[in-house]
Scaffold this motif. Sequence first.
Motif, PDB file in Angstrom:
ATOM      1  N   VAL A 286       1.191  -9.694   0.838  1.00 19.16           N
ATOM      2  CA  VAL A 286       0.650 -10.394   2.003  1.00 19.16           C
ATOM      3  C   VAL A 286      -0.338  -9.465   2.702  1.00 19.16           C
ATOM      4  CG1 VAL A 286       1.185 -11.569   4.162  1.00 19.16           C
ATOM      5  CG2 VAL A 286       2.833 -11.624   2.271  1.00 19.16           C
TER       6      VAL A 286
ATOM      7  N   VAL B 178      -2.777  -8.277   5.658  1.00 23.41           N
ATOM      8  CA  VAL B 178      -2.848  -8.447   7.113  1.00 23.41           C
ATOM      9  C   VAL B 178      -3.984  -7.595   7.673  1.00 23.41           C
ATOM     10  CG1 VAL B 178      -0.365  -8.885   7.264  1.00 23.41           C
ATOM     11  CG2 VAL B 178      -1.232  -6.559   7.616  1.00 23.41           C
TER      12      VAL B 178
ATOM     13  N   TYR C 179       1.391  -5.909   2.841  1.00 24.98           N
ATOM     14  CA  TYR C 179       2.839  -5.771   2.763  1.00 24.98           C
ATOM     15  C   TYR C 179       3.273  -6.413   1.450  1.00 24.98           C
ATOM     16  CZ  TYR C 179       3.274  -4.557   7.741  1.00 24.98           C
ATOM     17  OH  TYR C 179       3.189  -3.940   8.962  1.00 24.98           O
TER      18      TYR C 179
ATOM     19  N   LEU D 254       5.198 -12.868   7.830  1.00 20.94           N
ATOM     20  CA  LEU D 254       4.593 -12.534   6.541  1.00 20.94           C
ATOM     21  C   LEU D 254       4.803 -13.657   5.534  1.00 20.94           C
ATOM     22  CD1 LEU D 254       5.665  -8.778   6.185  1.00 20.94           C
ATOM     23  CD2 LEU D 254       3.510  -9.692   7.080  1.00 20.94           C
TER      24      LEU D 254
END
Length: 246
Positions: free
Chosen positions: A197, A199, A186, A211
């Motif tokens: 970020v 994930v 993201y 986040l």
Amino acid sequence: FYSDELVSHTIPSTMTTGETRQVSITFRNKGVLWTEAKQIRLGAVGDSDPFTTQTRQYISGEVGPNGTYTFTFNLTAPSTPGTYTTDWRMLRENVTWFGATCSVNVNVQAPTTEIIIDNSDAGFSASSNWSTGTMATDKYGTNYRYRNTAATSDVATWRPNIPSAGTWAVYAWWSAGTNRSPSSAYIVYYSGGSQSVTVNQQTNGGKWNLLTTKTFGTGTAYPTQKSCWATTGYVVIADAVKWVKQ
């Protein structure tokens, strides 16, 4: 004689608790000369107002017959949400109130502290390469968007309208599955830059995942995006994003 006509005002119909707004009220003189020497002023009706303790606004100079005068001053919304009336009228101090009343009902609301944009909301956008899915039971809302991973820039975008500057925490919701990318990003835009970020969408589905927490300005200049640029052979999920004021 004393008379006037209400020409215009800029008092808003909605404010948030504690918000201060500069407003103006314009009256046209339909009678005798207005001057401060005659103590002709704009007054809060009943000598009180829920938005200010300054219950008199003063004229600078002279306002002759058929002339207009604009009073400009600040109103601050009460700390408790509700509907409040602010009303103003011309007067000659200690003699008489006269003319039209500028009366406005203002809906005072608690400030927005949480914003959620789902993939079906107006603040979301994605290309036609992002398909719509409904099968996952841990989705947010009625559906979600998904796309095959690829070495290309084709982001899904959530664009909030941030109502107040400050620190906001940003969360993402996705549906988990073994075909999801274990390492996709993201991109969170904030005041002064952006943060990527990474994930793992194979886990932590069906809940809000933090986040980052960053400083944001107001407006729509701070989107969060979901990248599909990851190891091929998987899909990435674009479902919902949440911003929470800290």
